[in-house]
Scaffold this active site. Structure first.
Site, PDB file in Angstrom:
ATOM      1  N   ASN A 222       0.851  -1.203   0.000  1.00  9.94           N
ATOM      2  CA  ASN A 222       0.000   0.000   0.000  1.00  9.94           C
ATOM      3  C   ASN A 222       0.879   1.243   0.000  1.00  9.94           C
ATOM      4  O   ASN A 222       2.000   1.224   0.515  1.00  9.94           O
ATOM      5  CB  ASN A 222      -0.872   0.012   1.266  1.00  9.94           C
ATOM      6  N   THR A 223       0.343   2.322  -0.565  1.00 13.34           N
ATOM      7  CA  THR A 223       1.029   3.601  -0.424  1.00 13.34           C
ATOM      8  C   THR A 223       0.119   4.553   0.342  1.00 13.34           C
ATOM      9  O   THR A 223      -1.075   4.642   0.082  1.00 13.34           O
ATOM     10  CB  THR A 223       1.474   4.168  -1.787  1.00 13.34           C
ATOM     11  N   HIS A 224       0.719   5.221   1.349  1.00 12.12           N
ATOM     12  CA  HIS A 224      -0.056   6.076   2.256  1.00 12.12           C
ATOM     13  C   HIS A 224       0.548   7.484   2.258  1.00 12.12           C
ATOM     14  O   HIS A 224       1.779   7.625   2.364  1.00 12.12           O
ATOM     15  CB  HIS A 224      -0.016   5.480   3.667  1.00 12.12           C
TER      16      HIS A 224
HETATM   17  C1  GRF Z   1      -2.412   8.801  -2.879  1.00 14.94           C
HETATM   18  O1  GRF Z   1      -1.869   9.935  -2.244  1.00 14.94           O
HETATM   19  C2  GRF Z   1      -2.592   7.671  -1.916  1.00 14.94           C
HETATM   20  O2  GRF Z   1      -1.577   7.553  -0.988  1.00 14.94           O
HETATM   21  C3  GRF Z   1      -3.867   8.075  -1.256  1.00 14.94           C
HETATM   22  O3  GRF Z   1      -4.676   8.534  -2.305  1.00 14.94           O
HETATM   23  C4  GRF Z   1      -3.846   9.059  -3.320  1.00 14.94           C
HETATM   24  C5  GRF Z   1      -4.184   8.345  -4.590  1.00 14.94           C
HETATM   25  O4  GRF Z   1      -3.822   9.078  -5.700  1.00 14.94           O
HETATM   26  N1  GRF Z   1      -4.433   7.018  -0.476  1.00 14.94           N
HETATM   27  P1  GRF Z   1      -4.005   8.515  -7.177  1.00 14.94           P
HETATM   28  O5  GRF Z   1      -5.405   7.919  -7.300  1.00 14.94           O
HETATM   29  O6  GRF Z   1      -2.938   7.477  -7.414  1.00 14.94           O
HETATM   30  O7  GRF Z   1      -3.838   9.700  -8.075  1.00 14.94           O
END
Ligand code: GRF
Length: 223
Positions: free
Chosen positions: A130-132
């Site tokens: 996951n990216t947060h």
């Molecule tokens: C990212 O900042 C992610 O960490 C968060 O929502 C954003 C998603 O951006 N949960 P995108 O849909 O990839 O443009």
């Protein structure tokens, strides 16, 4: 006769090449710019050099730019909405089935705004990334950017981590730092975080795919 100087061969890139191109399923809920960054990098360097390819994109809702990006790239997509299922557990199992049909090596939650359940983690735990948009363990949850700003933190950033059964609590793979400016509002700050986040995600997923990794307690060791 003088010895000829040693010939200089072409410089060979020291990048390890994955034994096999790894299969990525990416989950999205919104604009999908992180997905796009992965697609762009894979298109630019090629799946073999990157070590992975995106084989499908899934979402929890329809009509989002993330799915449109996948369709433009010619990728299969699937949508599993919570409200179409009798319970959260049934949704979780349906999502796991849909992901599993594409036989991923890694599943990437790139702005996927749902917490997965037991069944999903039983099948993809240890390979669900996951990216947060905050520096975990500070500011977990759905409003990481807003919460860091409201707290008055001077730096925030993004965290790429493996997902466990808590909310943004899994082992951290990599983090990127972003300064908070006095004039920042949530959207300006989030945009600057996302610039760092996209680069970090692309870099981390490629390294995981090419090099392999192990998770030792809370530490992630990329080989
Ligand atoms: C990212 O900042 C992610 O960490 C968060 O929502 C954003 C998603 O951006 N949960 P995108 O849909 O990839 O443009």
């Amino acid at each position: 006769m003088k010895n000829a100087p040693p010939r200089k061969g072409p410089t060979v890139a020291a990048k390890p090449v994955a034994e096999r191109v790894k299969r990525l399923v990416v989950l999205v809920s919104g604009s999908g710019t992180n997905l796009q960054a992965l697609l762009d990098e894979i298109a630019a360097v090629g799946p073999e050099a990157y070590g992975a390819e995106v084989v499908a994109v899934g979402a929890d809702r329809e009509n989002i730019e993330g799915l449109a990006r996948a369709e433009r790239a010619g990728l299969p997509t699937f949508v599993r909405k919570v409200k179409d299922h009798g319970s959260r557990e049934e949704w979780d199992a349906a999502l796991a089935d849909a992901v599993s049909a594409h036989e991923p090596d890694l599943v990437i939650s790139a702005g996927f705004m749902k917490i997965v359940g037991k069944e999903f983690l039983a099948r993809f735990g240890g390979r669900f990334v996951n990216t947060h948009p905050a520096l975990l363990p500070s500011f977990p949850g759905a409003h990481g950017v807003r919460d860091a700003l409201a707290y008055g933190a001077r730096v925030t950033g993004c965290t790429v981590h493996f997902v466990d059964d808590g909310v943004d609590t899994g082992p951290i793979i990599a983090q990127g730092v972003v300064e908070i400016r006095d004039e920042d509002d949530e959207s300006a700050l989030h945009e600057r975080i996302k610039e760092v986040e996209r680069r970090l995600l692309v870099e981390v997923v490629g390294r995981l795919a090419r090099n392999g990794y192990r998770i030792e307690g809370r530490k992630v060791v990329i080989q």
